[in-house]
Every structure is written in C-alpha cells, then in structure tokens.
Write a protein that holds these residues in place. Structure first.
Motif, short mmCIF file in Angstrom:
data_model
loop_
_atom_site.label_atom_id
_atom_site.label_comp_id
_atom_site.label_asym_id
_atom_site.label_seq_id
_atom_site.Cartn_x
_atom_site.Cartn_y
_atom_site.Cartn_z
N GLN A 1 0.81 -1.22 0.00
CA GLN A 1 0.00 0.00 0.00
C GLN A 1 0.84 1.27 0.00
OE1 GLN A 1 -2.23 -1.12 3.58
NE2 GLN A 1 -4.10 -1.25 2.34
N SER A 2 2.15 1.13 -0.01
CA SER A 2 3.03 2.30 -0.07
C SER A 2 2.92 2.96 -1.43
CB SER A 2 4.48 1.89 0.19
OG SER A 2 4.61 1.24 1.44
N HIS A 3 3.08 4.28 -1.46
CA HIS A 3 2.97 5.01 -2.72
C HIS A 3 3.80 6.29 -2.64
CE1 HIS A 3 -0.26 6.51 -0.08
NE2 HIS A 3 -0.09 7.68 -0.67
N VAL A 4 3.92 6.97 -3.79
CA VAL A 4 4.73 8.18 -3.90
C VAL A 4 3.82 9.39 -4.10
CG1 VAL A 4 6.50 9.37 -5.25
CG2 VAL A 4 6.70 6.93 -4.83
N ILE A 5 4.14 10.47 -3.42
CA ILE A 5 3.45 11.75 -3.60
C ILE A 5 4.49 12.76 -4.05
CG2 ILE A 5 2.27 13.65 -2.44
CD1 ILE A 5 1.02 11.57 -0.57
N HIS A 6 4.25 13.39 -5.19
CA HIS A 6 5.15 14.44 -5.67
C HIS A 6 4.76 15.75 -4.97
CE1 HIS A 6 7.03 11.87 -8.61
NE2 HIS A 6 5.84 11.52 -9.08
N GLY A 7 5.38 15.96 -3.87
CA GLY A 7 5.07 17.11 -3.04
C GLY A 7 5.37 16.79 -1.59
N PHE A 8 4.62 17.41 -0.70
CA PHE A 8 4.87 17.29 0.74
C PHE A 8 3.66 16.69 1.42
CE2 PHE A 8 4.51 19.07 5.03
CZ PHE A 8 5.75 18.73 5.57
N LEU A 9 3.90 15.87 2.44
CA LEU A 9 2.82 15.28 3.21
C LEU A 9 3.05 15.58 4.69
CD1 LEU A 9 0.98 11.98 2.78
CD2 LEU A 9 2.09 12.36 4.98
N ALA A 10 2.08 16.22 5.32
CA ALA A 10 2.15 16.52 6.74
C ALA A 10 1.33 15.47 7.50
CB ALA A 10 1.60 17.91 7.03
N LEU A 11 1.92 14.93 8.56
CA LEU A 11 1.28 13.84 9.29
C LEU A 11 0.27 14.36 10.32
CD1 LEU A 11 4.37 11.51 9.81
CD2 LEU A 11 2.50 11.23 8.19
N ARG A 12 -0.56 15.30 9.90
CA ARG A 12 -1.67 15.79 10.73
C ARG A 12 -2.69 16.48 9.83
NH1 ARG A 12 -0.27 19.68 15.26
NH2 ARG A 12 -2.53 19.95 15.22
N GLY A 13 -3.90 16.61 10.33
CA GLY A 13 -4.96 17.18 9.52
C GLY A 13 -5.02 18.70 9.63
N LEU A 14 -5.92 19.28 8.84
CA LEU A 14 -6.12 20.73 8.85
C LEU A 14 -6.92 21.16 10.08
CD1 LEU A 14 -7.03 21.08 5.07
CD2 LEU A 14 -4.95 21.95 6.14
N GLU A 15 -6.75 22.42 10.46
CA GLU A 15 -7.45 22.95 11.63
C GLU A 15 -8.81 23.54 11.27
OE1 GLU A 15 -6.04 22.55 14.59
OE2 GLU A 15 -4.31 21.63 13.60
N THR A 16 -9.04 23.75 9.99
CA THR A 16 -10.27 24.42 9.54
C THR A 16 -11.28 23.39 9.05
OG1 THR A 16 -9.20 24.73 7.39
CG2 THR A 16 -9.12 26.56 8.93
N SER A 17 -12.53 23.88 8.84
CA SER A 17 -13.58 22.99 8.34
C SER A 17 -13.39 22.70 6.85
CB SER A 17 -14.96 23.61 8.59
OG SER A 17 -15.04 24.88 7.96
N LEU A 18 -12.80 23.63 6.09
CA LEU A 18 -12.49 23.37 4.70
C LEU A 18 -11.33 22.38 4.63
CD1 LEU A 18 -12.64 26.99 3.20
CD2 LEU A 18 -14.32 25.16 2.91
N THR A 19 -11.40 21.43 3.71
CA THR A 19 -10.39 20.36 3.67
C THR A 19 -9.67 20.24 2.33
OG1 THR A 19 -12.11 18.76 3.06
CG2 THR A 19 -11.59 18.98 5.40
#
Length: 558
Positions: free
Chosen positions: A222-240
């Motif tokens: 299930q491992s995969h590559v993301i071209h960019g950055f991944l933060a190991l936490r969610g957003l603080e706002t209601s918009l996602t």
C-alpha cells in the motif's frame, strides 16, 4: 617541575607516564589483539551480508530496540570502544555517508584481511611485509575492478529512465528487504525522477529532496509516492481541500503578541471591557483580511493558532495547518517555494508559495494533509514523499533505512553510472586475478598478496553460507566457472533446498555500482592497513567513572 623532571630509567615507560596508564606492545600484545578485536566485530556483521542476511536485535543504552541488518546502524548502536575495532566502525560510517550502501562489505572484507594476517604473522612474516603486500594487491584490485565494468555494457545511460534506475536500486533494496524490492524499487525510482531537474545535462539526485513518511498499519504493497509534501496531521479548519493555492508560511504563532513590558489596564465599567476586546478583535481581523486580500488560500503556522485567529480564517474561507517541527516547516517551504516569515501580516509575492492542490486525506485511520505538485508542463517537483505502510514500527524503521540506501544508490549512479557484476562474481574474479598476480611478485610480498586474494572469497562464501548452501561446494563450482572464462558467474541464492543445483548462476543478472564497490574496498584496505601499522597501544587513565566498559578493560579482556 623538579619532581616531573626526575626520571627513573629502571621503571621504563611506567616511570615516564602518569600513574594509571596502560600500554601494550609487540606483535602478540598489540597487533594480534587488534586483529582479534576487528575479527570479532566482523563476525557479528558478516551474517547480515546479502539478501538472506539475518537481522540483529540491538538494545542501546536508552532502551531503544533496533531490529536491522544494516551494518552502519549495527556498529553505531553497539557503541564500540575498542580502539582498533573503532577504526572499522569509522570506515563503515564513512562508506554510509559517501555511498549509503556497501557498509557490510567494508567491515567484512577488512575483518577477513586481518584474519588472514594473523596466519601470516604466526608463519613468521613481519607486519611491514604484510602491509607492503596488501598495498600492492590493493592497487592491482582497483585496476582490475575498472576492467570489470566492461562486462556490464559500460554502465547505465543518462539516469533519467525509470528502468535504468530500478536496475541499480533493486539489488540494494534486496540486500536489506528481500521480497519487497519489486515493490520498493519502482517507488524509489519514481521519487528520484520526480525531483530531477528537467534541464539538459547530467542528471543529479538530491538525497534531501526525497522524504519518507511512515504511517503504521496496512502492508508494504500500500506504499505510494506523492510528488510534493505530506504533513502527518490534519487541517485545523472545516475546509479540507483547495486547488491552485497560494501559501503563506509563518514560523511564528498566529495570535495576538504579548507586550514586552508588563502593564495594568484599569477598567471602570463593562463598556471598557467590551471596547478592549473589540479593539483586539479588530486588529486580528485586519491582519487576517490583509492575508486573504493578498490571494493566500492556505496558512501554515509553526506555532499556536488562537481561537480568535481561527474564527477569522474560517470567515475568509482559508485553510490552516499547524506544523510543530521546524524541519518539517523547512521542507514544506522547499516543496512550495515559500519563505517562512517571522512577522504576522500579508506576505509579499516573493514570500508566498504555490501548490497545485492541498487536500486533507485519511491514510490508515490517520488524517494527513497532502501538498501535491502535479508537474504539468514539464515542471518537476522540488520534493517527493514516499508514504511507507507496514504493520510494525520496527519494520517501518528498517524499510526507511533500506529506501535511504536506495536513494543514495540513485545519487551515486547519476554521478558514476559504471556497473560491475554482483552476487559475488566480481570478488571471485578479482580473487583469481590477484592470485595470478602473486605468482609474478618475488619476495615475501607474494604471501600477503595471495592472502589478499583469499580474503576476497569472503563475499561469495558468506552469500552462500547465509543462503543455507554448502559454502565449500559453491566456492569450488564458482572458482571452476571463473577459471573456465565465465566471468559473470555468481552465487545463486535461489538454489537453496535443491540438492541437484551447484548454487552457481553462470551469468548473474545482479549488478553493483562500481563507485560503491571501489569506495568500499578502498576504505576496508585503509582501515586494515591502519590497524596493522600499530605496534604499540598507550592509553591514559580514563577521566571520571565513564559509562560501561572502558577501552582499557576491553583490551585487557582480549
């Protein structure tokens, strides 16, 4: 001063040095003790060499449990204090820093060289003769190693093709994670290609541009590559989610700053309190509105975000993310082209970053935020992230070390794409050539050169032994194949359990990088020669209590 100038010749070295020192000299007390210490550390790591190498479970002084077959990690966590064995550790660390792979080859070959030296010294050869012979054999080895590159078609191309990088990376990953290399090699190659510059010229891989995000749960598939950055936490706002987002990064918190001087505010009635709060709200709204008016859609904070600031961020329809680590904040700035600001206000166009899409996702039940660069129009992302999935934290940590070695291998391949045969084929061919070279050398050097060639057999012998094969039978068949001109013959680890197989593959498909192999041999030879040139060990009294056994205690126990 007068007391220190008085010297008792009958006391020898003890009368000259401070009380509490220890010293060892001579071949028996110094040279052979050092050889034995290096041989012991080599014996520990040798069983982890190759695809079928065993893992070591190391518990360090902090109680942390490390399960790995990576030699550099093993010797580092063992906290070696013996001065001679420490040289092998330093050589392995230098190899890990320079090439990322081949650390076990350094320690195993250096240990085998010193083990061969023990027999030569007991036969009557002086260490100086052994050093001279090993130095001559090392020069011959480097010359012959360059000739072996011609057997692999000269090497890889410009390094911008997926299949070329996979061919180089797969053996490196297989040596650490056998069975997972077919899954991980395409991911590492894709991540490296995603960060290469699109301009013409030599390809290059920056190790810092490939990041690894470990998420517990799931399987390696299930491992995969993301071209960019991944933060190991969610957003603080209601918009996602947000597309084509301008990003403002703040290294400080988004809150009302406290004054440096302490003061007292006297409020006489309720209106004074209401007006005081309104002024603070008005100021915060002005700041957030100015950020929104500049076109920013995503705000990233390196500190806390107050409830009042979050209220106005929601009102103006922006996304907000908190990142506590300054290193993660720096990586996000690299990925998006942002500048981390220490002032709270609207960013200038040069300070703003940009991203194709920002979206909160759920991976393994954990909310994460993905800053993705699609790379349209031939553009390359400045950062790639490999999202690793595994069932335990120990497996995740070992997978991370394996991928780090694979990225280093890709970087080395872009610098020097020459390849040599793997699976012990190069070492066996070099062993025969060094043995033939010894027959042409007069004097006592020929014994050391012949022992050097014998030491090269440690790689195919260990590969066969770790694979459960009969090492004597495999070495005999492999030597016969190379003597008959089959220079690509290597150890066939898949022959395990097949009684009819010889354990030898007549034309191995496994390749190793020339630069990694040459650097490993050079460091191993230098470490072995440094140990052999020592004829006396003098250690001062250790200051303080110290932690664990001292080097003097280890020397006394050898």
């Amino acid at each position: 001063m007068a007391q220190s100038m008085s010297y008792n010749p009958s006391a020898g070295l003890a009368g000259m040095l401070k009380k509490g020192h220890t010293s060892y000299s001579g071949i028996t007390d110094a040279t052979l003790r050092n050889v034995e210490a290096c041989r012991e550390i080599s014996t520990i790591t040798r069983t982890s060499l190759g695809p079928n190498g065993m893992n070591k479970l190391v518990v360090n002084h902090l109680g942390r449990i490390i399960v790995t077959s990576d030699c550099a990690t093993i010797v580092k966590e063992l906290e070696i204090e013996h001065p001679a064995a420490k040289m092998l550790q330093l050589a392995a660390e230098a190899q890990d820093f320079e090439c990322g792979d081949g650390t076990n080859l350094v320690v195993s070959f250096a240990g085998e060289l010193l083990a061969q030296t023990e027999d030569l010294v007991r036969m009557g050869l002086h260490p100086a003769d052994v050093v001279s012979g090993y130095a001559a054999a090392g020069e011959k080895l480097m010359t012959c190693l360059e000739e072996m590159t011609l057997l692999c078609g000269g090497g890889m191309g410009d390094g911008r093709k997926q299949e070329e990088l996979e061919r180089v990376i797969r053996p490196v990953l297989a040596a650490k994670q056998l069975g997972s290399e077919d899954i991980l090699a395409p991911l590492v190659a894709e991540a490296c290609l995603g960060t290469m510059s699109s301009s013409s010229g030599a390809a290059s891989v920056n190790v810092e541009s490939v990041r690894i995000a470990k998420i517990l749960g799931g399987s390696i598939g299930q491992s995969h590559v993301i071209h960019g950055f991944l933060a190991l936490r969610g957003l603080e706002t209601s918009l996602t989610s947000c597309d084509n987002a301008k990003i403002a990064v703040y290294a400080c918190g988004i809150e009302a700053s406290a004054t440096e001087a302490k003061g007292t505010v006297l409020m006489k009635n309720a209106d004074d309190l209401k007006n005081y709060n309104k002024s603070e709200e008005k100021k915060m709204e002005e700041i957030i509105k100015s950020i929104a008016d500049s076109g920013v859609k995503v705000i990233v904070s390196g500190g806390t975000v107050s409830e009042m600031a979050m209220h106005f961020i929601e009102r103006y329809g922006m996304l907000c993310l908190k990142i506590g680590s300054k290193w993660e904040l720096r990586r996000l700035c690299v990925a998006t082209g942002s500048t981390a600001m220490v002032r709270l206000g609207a960013p200038t166009p040069d300070e703003m970053g940009w991203c194709d899409s920002v979206k909160q996702m759920e991976v393994g039940g954990k909310p994460v935020t993905v800053f993705r660069q699609k790379g349209e129009g031939g553009k390359k992302s400045k950062l790639s992230t490999i999202v690793l999935r595994a069932s335990t934290s120990s497996v995740l940590a070992d997978l991370e070390r394996a991928i780090d070695d694979g990225v280093h291998a890709a970087r080395t391949a872009c610098k020097d794409g020459r390849l040599v045969p793997g699976a012990g084929a190069t070492e066996m061919e070099m062993s025969l050539r060094i043995a033939a070279f010894a027959d042409t050398c007069p004097g006592l050097d020929q014994y050391a050169i012949r022992a050097f060639g014998k030491a090269l057999e440690v790689v195919p012998r260990t590969l066969a032994e770790n694979a459960g094969l009969d090492q004597g039978k495999v070495l005999a068949a492999l030597g016969a194949a190379h003597a008959s001109g089959k220079k690509l013959a290597g150890v066939d680890i898949d022959a395990m359990g097949n009684s009819d197989a010889t354990g030898v593959e007549e034309e191995t498909k496994v390749v190793d990088l020339f630069a990694t192999k040459a650097t490993a041999f050079r460091l191993a030879i230098d470490a072995a020669l440094t140990v052999l040139r020592v004829d006396q060990i003098i250690m001062s009294k250790q200051a303080g209590g110290g932690r664990g056994a001292s080097a003097a205690d280890q020397m006394a126990g050898m």
